[in-house]
Scaffold this active site. Structure first.
Site, PDB file in Angstrom:
ATOM      1  N   ARG A  94       6.863 -46.844  19.312  1.00 14.83           N
ATOM      2  CA  ARG A  94       5.881 -46.235  20.217  1.00 14.83           C
ATOM      3  C   ARG A  94       4.505 -46.786  19.882  1.00 14.83           C
ATOM      4  O   ARG A  94       4.203 -47.044  18.713  1.00 14.83           O
ATOM      5  CB  ARG A  94       5.822 -44.704  20.054  1.00 14.83           C
ATOM      6  CG  ARG A  94       7.162 -44.012  20.178  1.00 14.83           C
ATOM      7  CD  ARG A  94       7.205 -43.122  21.398  1.00 14.83           C
ATOM      8  NE  ARG A  94       6.742 -43.762  22.596  1.00 14.83           N
ATOM      9  CZ  ARG A  94       7.521 -44.436  23.442  1.00 14.83           C
ATOM     10  NH1 ARG A  94       8.787 -44.563  23.238  1.00 14.83           N
ATOM     11  NH2 ARG A  94       7.004 -44.973  24.531  1.00 14.83           N
ATOM     12  N   ASN A 108       1.632 -50.833   9.799  1.00 11.06           N
ATOM     13  CA  ASN A 108       2.854 -51.246  10.492  1.00 11.06           C
ATOM     14  C   ASN A 108       3.313 -52.580   9.922  1.00 11.06           C
ATOM     15  O   ASN A 108       2.503 -53.365   9.432  1.00 11.06           O
ATOM     16  CB  ASN A 108       2.580 -51.398  11.991  1.00 11.06           C
ATOM     17  CG  ASN A 108       3.833 -51.770  12.769  1.00 11.06           C
ATOM     18  OD1 ASN A 108       4.915 -51.231  12.513  1.00 11.06           O
ATOM     19  ND2 ASN A 108       3.715 -52.702  13.703  1.00 11.06           N
ATOM     20  N   HIS A 110       5.460 -56.091  11.038  1.00  5.71           N
ATOM     21  CA  HIS A 110       5.964 -56.814  12.205  1.00  5.71           C
ATOM     22  C   HIS A 110       6.634 -58.101  11.719  1.00  5.71           C
ATOM     23  O   HIS A 110       6.074 -58.810  10.881  1.00  5.71           O
ATOM     24  CB  HIS A 110       4.813 -57.139  13.161  1.00  5.71           C
ATOM     25  CG  HIS A 110       5.303 -57.744  14.428  1.00  5.71           C
ATOM     26  ND1 HIS A 110       5.972 -57.019  15.394  1.00  5.71           N
ATOM     27  CD2 HIS A 110       5.264 -59.022  14.880  1.00  5.71           C
ATOM     28  CE1 HIS A 110       6.305 -57.817  16.386  1.00  5.71           C
ATOM     29  NE2 HIS A 110       5.892 -59.037  16.105  1.00  5.71           N
ATOM     30  N   SER A 137       4.289 -59.753   8.824  1.00  8.07           N
ATOM     31  CA  SER A 137       2.893 -59.317   8.706  1.00  8.07           C
ATOM     32  C   SER A 137       2.839 -57.803   8.545  1.00  8.07           C
ATOM     33  O   SER A 137       3.551 -57.082   9.239  1.00  8.07           O
ATOM     34  CB  SER A 137       2.112 -59.663   9.981  1.00  8.07           C
ATOM     35  OG  SER A 137       2.214 -61.036  10.303  1.00  8.07           O
ATOM     36  N   ASP A 146       0.992 -54.306  17.967  1.00  9.77           N
ATOM     37  CA  ASP A 146       1.040 -55.307  16.894  1.00  9.77           C
ATOM     38  C   ASP A 146      -0.309 -55.989  16.657  1.00  9.77           C
ATOM     39  O   ASP A 146      -0.379 -57.207  16.440  1.00  9.77           O
ATOM     40  CB  ASP A 146       2.134 -56.353  17.189  1.00  9.77           C
ATOM     41  CG  ASP A 146       3.499 -55.704  17.291  1.00  9.77           C
ATOM     42  OD1 ASP A 146       3.739 -54.708  16.578  1.00  9.77           O
ATOM     43  OD2 ASP A 146       4.323 -56.162  18.098  1.00  9.77           O
TER      44      ASP A 146
HETATM   45  C1  GRF Z   1      11.628 -54.443  11.316  1.00  2.92           C
HETATM   46  O1  GRF Z   1      12.016 -55.766  11.548  1.00  2.92           O
HETATM   47  C2  GRF Z   1      10.147 -54.272  11.490  1.00  2.92           C
HETATM   48  O2  GRF Z   1       9.425 -55.416  11.160  1.00  2.92           O
HETATM   49  C3  GRF Z   1      10.007 -54.002  12.964  1.00  2.92           C
HETATM   50  O3  GRF Z   1      11.113 -53.206  13.285  1.00  2.92           O
HETATM   51  C4  GRF Z   1      12.190 -53.512  12.388  1.00  2.92           C
HETATM   52  C5  GRF Z   1      12.662 -52.219  11.825  1.00  2.92           C
HETATM   53  O4  GRF Z   1      13.799 -52.362  11.023  1.00  2.92           O
HETATM   54  N1  GRF Z   1       8.744 -53.363  13.251  1.00  2.92           N
HETATM   55  P1  GRF Z   1      14.269 -51.168  10.118  1.00  2.92           P
HETATM   56  O5  GRF Z   1      14.442 -49.947  11.032  1.00  2.92           O
HETATM   57  O6  GRF Z   1      13.227 -50.931   9.078  1.00  2.92           O
HETATM   58  O7  GRF Z   1      15.575 -51.600   9.528  1.00  2.92           O
END
Ligand code: GRF
Length: 191
Positions: A94, A108, A110, A137, A146
């Site tokens: 979200r 966060n 990414h 990142s 992001d």
């Molecule tokens: C990860 O690749 C993260 O970078 C992205 O969503 C994915 C989540 O994976 N934002 P998990 O639920 O932590 O296994």
């Protein structure tokens, strides 16, 4: 000793959630001790919920589909009730608005070298790109997807002929390495 309360927000698998919890929960870093009073899933049935019960992390579900109206406010109220100092997004699907971003500092992760490959297909897009490197990142959360100030990035080199699955595994392994470090950096803890 200063207690810092972190909350993890997620929507799916919860791999980063479990890794962060195991590496940081109840640990002391200098004069700081990290606690995780709550994790929140935006989705019923997310596998991260099962992980929470396996590792003993208190988890609430604030399902987005059932709570579309004032979702951010509801989230803020839960986090406030647990005295949360820093919010950790880990696969939370979200975008958080201004009211949330001005109330809580949030991080966060990414799976790309931002600002490249924003959005939900970052791993596949970076795998398919002509670039020789890929990466992950960690950034502060802003009200844009992001975006927000970068805290930490790291890279992997592509391997000729590597499958998408193997590439994805290496990206996740890198996430597990740098997200806990980036959290400590954001808290000004010595790594
Ligand atoms: C990860 O690749 C993260 O970078 C992205 O969503 C994915 C989540 O994976 N934002 P998990 O639920 O932590 O296994």
């Amino acid at each position: 000793m200063k207690i810092i309360n972190l909350a993890i927000l997620f929507s799916g698998n919860g791999g980063n959630l479990e890794n962060i919890y195991k590496k940081l929960n109840s640990k002391e870093f200098g004069d700081i001790k990290i606690n995780f009073p709550i994790a929140i899933s935006s989705k019923y049935g997310a596998f991260g919920i099962t992980r929470c019960s396996n590792i003993g992390l208190n988890c609430k579900i604030l399902d987005y589909k059932e709570n579309k109206i004032n979702y951010d406010e509801k989230l803020i109220n839960i986090l406030k009730s647990y005295n949360i100092d820093l919010v950790i997004l880990a696969g939370f699907m979200r975008i958080l608005g201004d009211s949330f971003c001005s109330r809580f500092k949030a991080l966060n992760i990414h799976p790309s070298i931002l600002p490249l490959f924003k959005g939900a297909n970052a791993i596949k897009e970076s795998y398919e790109s002509y670039m020789k490197i890929a990466g992950v990142s960690v950034h502060y959360v802003s009200n844009e997807l992001d975006s927000g100030e970068l805290i930490m990035q790291d890279i992997i080199y592509k391997i000729d002929g590597e499958s998408l699955e193997s590439f994805e595994d290496r990206i996740h392994a890198l996430e597990y390495e740098i997200y806990p470090k980036a959290i400590l950096k954001a808290l000004n803890c010595k790594i």
